[in-house]
Write a protein that holds these residues in place. Sequence first.
Motif, PDB file in Angstrom:
ATOM      1  N   THR A 207      50.644  14.288  21.281  1.00  0.00           N
ATOM      2  CA  THR A 207      50.784  12.927  21.523  1.00  0.00           C
ATOM      3  C   THR A 207      50.219  12.388  22.805  1.00  0.00           C
ATOM      4  N   VAL A 208      50.627  13.175  24.005  1.00  0.00           N
ATOM      5  CA  VAL A 208      50.300  12.912  25.362  1.00  0.00           C
ATOM      6  C   VAL A 208      48.721  13.105  25.581  1.00  0.00           C
ATOM      7  N   ALA A 209      48.526  14.289  24.873  1.00  0.00           N
ATOM      8  CA  ALA A 209      46.976  14.555  24.972  1.00  0.00           C
ATOM      9  C   ALA A 209      46.223  13.433  24.360  1.00  0.00           C
ATOM     10  N   ASP A 210      46.336  12.939  23.105  1.00  0.00           N
ATOM     11  CA  ASP A 210      45.894  12.061  22.408  1.00  0.00           C
ATOM     12  C   ASP A 210      45.670  10.561  23.250  1.00  0.00           C
ATOM     13  N   ARG A 211      46.984  10.346  23.863  1.00  0.00           N
ATOM     14  CA  ARG A 211      46.973   9.119  24.825  1.00  0.00           C
ATOM     15  C   ARG A 211      46.043   9.195  25.815  1.00  0.00           C
ATOM     16  N   LEU A 212      45.992  10.507  26.346  1.00  0.00           N
ATOM     17  CA  LEU A 212      45.195  10.447  27.581  1.00  0.00           C
ATOM     18  C   LEU A 212      43.796  10.409  27.166  1.00  0.00           C
ATOM     19  N   LEU A 213      43.300  10.899  26.034  1.00  0.00           N
ATOM     20  CA  LEU A 213      41.750  10.876  25.458  1.00  0.00           C
ATOM     21  C   LEU A 213      41.577   9.467  25.313  1.00  0.00           C
ATOM     22  N   GLU A 214      42.460   8.629  24.707  1.00  0.00           N
ATOM     23  CA  GLU A 214      42.303   7.160  24.545  1.00  0.00           C
ATOM     24  C   GLU A 214      42.058   6.404  25.821  1.00  0.00           C
ATOM     25  N   ALA A 215      42.940   6.552  26.630  1.00  0.00           N
ATOM     26  CA  ALA A 215      42.787   5.894  28.147  1.00  0.00           C
ATOM     27  C   ALA A 215      41.548   6.191  28.671  1.00  0.00           C
ATOM     28  N   VAL A 216      40.719   7.677  28.761  1.00  0.00           N
ATOM     29  CA  VAL A 216      39.902   7.998  29.169  1.00  0.00           C
ATOM     30  C   VAL A 216      38.780   7.095  28.662  1.00  0.00           C
ATOM     31  N   ARG A 217      38.777   7.266  27.325  1.00  0.00           N
ATOM     32  CA  ARG A 217      37.713   6.727  26.191  1.00  0.00           C
ATOM     33  C   ARG A 217      37.488   5.076  26.479  1.00  0.00           C
ATOM     34  N   GLU A 218      38.426   4.406  26.927  1.00  0.00           N
ATOM     35  CA  GLU A 218      38.106   2.885  27.331  1.00  0.00           C
ATOM     36  C   GLU A 218      36.958   2.699  28.014  1.00  0.00           C
ATOM     37  N   PRO A 219      36.032   1.814  27.862  1.00  0.00           N
ATOM     38  CA  PRO A 219      34.883   1.352  28.676  1.00  0.00           C
ATOM     39  C   PRO A 219      35.496   1.121  29.990  1.00  0.00           C
ATOM     40  N   VAL A 220      34.608   1.298  30.953  1.00  0.00           N
ATOM     41  CA  VAL A 220      34.667   0.922  32.373  1.00  0.00           C
ATOM     42  C   VAL A 220      33.648   0.160  32.925  1.00  0.00           C
ATOM     43  N   ARG A 221      33.730  -0.869  33.314  1.00  0.00           N
ATOM     44  CA  ARG A 221      32.549  -1.651  34.145  1.00  0.00           C
ATOM     45  C   ARG A 221      32.477  -1.542  35.496  1.00  0.00           C
ATOM     46  N   ILE A 222      31.622  -0.769  36.018  1.00  0.00           N
ATOM     47  CA  ILE A 222      31.316  -0.229  37.389  1.00  0.00           C
ATOM     48  C   ILE A 222      29.712  -0.958  37.630  1.00  0.00           C
ATOM     49  N   ALA A 223      29.753  -1.584  38.850  1.00  0.00           N
ATOM     50  CA  ALA A 223      28.339  -1.724  39.440  1.00  0.00           C
ATOM     51  C   ALA A 223      27.629  -2.464  38.400  1.00  0.00           C
ATOM     52  N   ASN A 224      28.173  -3.409  37.538  1.00  0.00           N
ATOM     53  CA  ASN A 224      27.401  -4.071  36.425  1.00  0.00           C
ATOM     54  C   ASN A 224      27.065  -3.241  35.408  1.00  0.00           C
ATOM     55  N   HIS A 225      27.742  -1.992  35.224  1.00  0.00           N
ATOM     56  CA  HIS A 225      27.080  -1.149  33.999  1.00  0.00           C
ATOM     57  C   HIS A 225      28.425  -0.971  33.397  1.00  0.00           C
ATOM     58  N   ASP A 226      28.593  -0.708  31.898  1.00  0.00           N
ATOM     59  CA  ASP A 226      29.741  -0.437  31.192  1.00  0.00           C
ATOM     60  C   ASP A 226      29.651   0.947  30.816  1.00  0.00           C
ATOM     61  N   LEU A 227      30.609   1.669  31.309  1.00  0.00           N
ATOM     62  CA  LEU A 227      30.505   3.162  31.152  1.00  0.00           C
ATOM     63  C   LEU A 227      31.587   3.541  30.185  1.00  0.00           C
ATOM     64  N   ILE A 228      31.289   4.387  29.452  1.00  0.00           N
ATOM     65  CA  ILE A 228      32.062   5.190  28.442  1.00  0.00           C
ATOM     66  C   ILE A 228      32.216   6.597  28.496  1.00  0.00           C
ATOM     67  N   VAL A 229      33.368   7.163  28.957  1.00  0.00           N
ATOM     68  CA  VAL A 229      33.164   8.425  29.127  1.00  0.00           C
ATOM     69  C   VAL A 229      34.384   9.220  28.462  1.00  0.00           C
ATOM     70  N   THR A 230      34.231  10.482  28.073  1.00  0.00           N
ATOM     71  CA  THR A 230      35.372  11.154  27.383  1.00  0.00           C
ATOM     72  C   THR A 230      35.673  12.338  28.131  1.00  0.00           C
ATOM     73  N   ALA A 231      36.640  12.886  27.751  1.00  0.00           N
ATOM     74  CA  ALA A 231      37.270  14.178  28.169  1.00  0.00           C
ATOM     75  C   ALA A 231      37.652  15.188  27.321  1.00  0.00           C
ATOM     76  N   SER A 232      37.584  16.391  28.054  1.00  0.00           N
ATOM     77  CA  SER A 232      38.020  17.663  27.447  1.00  0.00           C
ATOM     78  C   SER A 232      39.348  18.140  27.931  1.00  0.00           C
ATOM     79  N   ILE A 233      40.336  18.490  27.049  1.00  0.00           N
ATOM     80  CA  ILE A 233      41.674  18.651  27.633  1.00  0.00           C
ATOM     81  C   ILE A 233      42.083  20.113  26.938  1.00  0.00           C
ATOM     82  N   GLY A 234      42.785  20.803  28.086  1.00  0.00           N
ATOM     83  CA  GLY A 234      43.299  22.244  27.680  1.00  0.00           C
ATOM     84  C   GLY A 234      44.600  22.080  27.914  1.00  0.00           C
ATOM     85  N   VAL A 235      45.503  22.617  26.999  1.00  0.00           N
ATOM     86  CA  VAL A 235      47.160  22.664  27.091  1.00  0.00           C
ATOM     87  C   VAL A 235      47.407  23.984  27.184  1.00  0.00           C
TER      88      VAL A 235
END
Length: 742
Positions: A404-432
């Motif tokens: 559950t924690v890992a899924d919440r982290l993936l969702e938090a990272v996946r949200e678009p981020v606007r930086i320097a007039n660019h909408d960035l969408i990043v993902t993450a790889s998590i090891g537990v």
Amino acid sequence: MRWADSQARQAGHLARQVRLNLCAFAALTVLGLIRVELTWQTASWVPAVLLPIVLLMLAAMRLPWETILQRRWAYGALVSWYATALGVLMLYNLADPDPVVMFPVGALVITMAAATTIATRATVALGASGVIGYLGLVTVRAPVDVALVVSMTCVLAVVTGLSVLTVHNRRIQQSQREAAEQRAAALMENGSDAVLAIANGEIRYASSSTGRILGLDAGTLTIADLIATAHPDEVDAVHAWIIELRASEPGHTTRIESRCMHADGRYLDTEVTGTNHLDNPAIGAIILSIRDVTTQNTLRRELTRQAFEDPVTGLPNRALLRDRIGTAERRHARTAGRVSLLIIDLDDFKKVNDTLGHPAGDELLRRVAGRMTSAIRPADTLARLGGDEFAVLVEDLDDLGLRTVADRLLEAVREPVRIANHDLIVTASIGVAIVKAGETPGGSAVDELMRDADLAMYSAKGAGGDRAAFFEPSMYAAAVAEAEARGEMEDALARGEFTVVYQPIVDLPGALPIGVEALVRWEHPTRGLIGPYEFIPQAERTGIIISLGAFVLRTALLQVAGWHRDIPGAERVRVSVNLSARQFQEPGLVEVVRDALIESGIDPGRVVLEITESLLMTDVDATIEILHALRDLGVRIAIDDFGTGYSSLSYLRRFPIDILKIDKAFIDGITVSQDDATLVEAVVGLGRALRLQTVAEGIEQPGQHSMLSELGCTYGQGYLFAKPGSAQEITDLVRAAYGPGA
């Protein structure tokens, strides 16, 4: 009271001498009175004059000479007093029945007394006056004993000389003392410490540096002022420290750190050093040295922060995370609790830095860190390990909770981020990873937990990213196997088990060898000859391809340079060497190629460096820069396996390339597939339009040879002409093609 300064101490010394001199003069006058009573017959008026003088001198001893002698007129008054005393002595001896002896005695006393308080010239003048007065006196009172007069005159002269020397030496000593005091005062003033002497509840001395450090006037500083500077929370501790210092043995030194308020209202961090000198008669006080350590403490705190805090995100760094993991492991070893670690790596974060710049990358890291902080529990620890890698330390969660924690982290990272007039969408790889049950806490356990989580993270990334993976023992086994393979390849390279073979490249349609492609094989001592497809991918992953590629480049250039030197006509033979993606990313690639060119002495124009089409498109701007740097060395650039990538014509025109190599996959179907034939024709036409040479790979049939020749392909290579061969086999082939009789 304050410790007296130099002028006050000098005045005190003179005051003591003046009182001694008054006492001496009073005694001399009393002797005169006694002589009058014993030897003078008709001088009853003399005691009436001298006795008041004696009383006056005794009374004068009680005057405040310390203050009087600091007045400007005091020195002139002293000289006049001594001169007057000498005059009174002269008048007395004019009436004395036997002045030849009495006058020198009085003159000696006056001269020696004066020498303790007046300067050299005045002493000389006073002594000379005594000698002259004596000579005048004996002249008036003749007849006299000449021998006695001469003797007394000599005594007067000698004593005057000794007095002058005494005055001169005292002056030198005083100058030296004043110089030493000035040096000490300068050191105190410019020193980093405020120095105080405290005795009997008052400040007896305060260095002038006190004003610079505490902002208080050293001349008027009181104990109350000093106490008022202490921080309210530390007054009791400082008071107890002072009491303990007073009760300590003589010479004992101790320190305390406290906060003191500057005159401007700000608090300083100070280090106070105290020494007990109460039993020292020369000091009789407690000496305090107050040093401002605000800057040092601020720097120390900043260094501590930097040692345990990430400068970009403000999160705990790797060192602090390791410490907290160790603490958690020790705590849960006693309670049979559960400690888990999640390592989060942002996928393709490098593209953000490369396209938008590092400031944008740092801002993205801060935004993502803030979101991940909101996605975990307050008791969990989120840390940045470096680069685009984060970690979360979690306690007392089962596998479902960790998922559950890992899924919440993936969702938090996946949200678009606007930086320097660019909408960035990043993902993450998590090891537990989870601390193994019954594992002994310690540094090795921390390392193993971080290693296991890291391996799980790479497993998630290898599966496509944007997911979480739990550590499994097979991951560690695979990592160990890869490490062993790397070690084996490193040993093989050191033992010379890798060998370079060469496949000829011929012109079309004549099939004359115009060059060779250098290829590498592994002559394994137990497995025999191993092809590149079995070890090159692993060499890429482990990084051994860097040293292996340099070996192939150096060996191939030396070999072909030997053909140029030893086989007439073979100077036109060129050599092609493949560069892997890992080699191309190495910062020292250009230097490696330059060194190989210099060592071999080969004409750089006969060297072709081959890179894949997909590598060209990894980072276009950086790739163009590296290719230009290689072209500046004089070598030529070829695109290998052209047609299998996704480069566009607009990009192709930007790259400084010379040769297109058509992939074997298209050559295989050229005689049976119209699509393949059309594609090959298009590539050849593209090369012609861009003035690039074309090389067809994998030619194995005569029909392929004929069709490629008809299409205008420049060169070809494949089993139809020759298989890859050893250096000696290809040497014989080149010699047969270019040597005498060819």
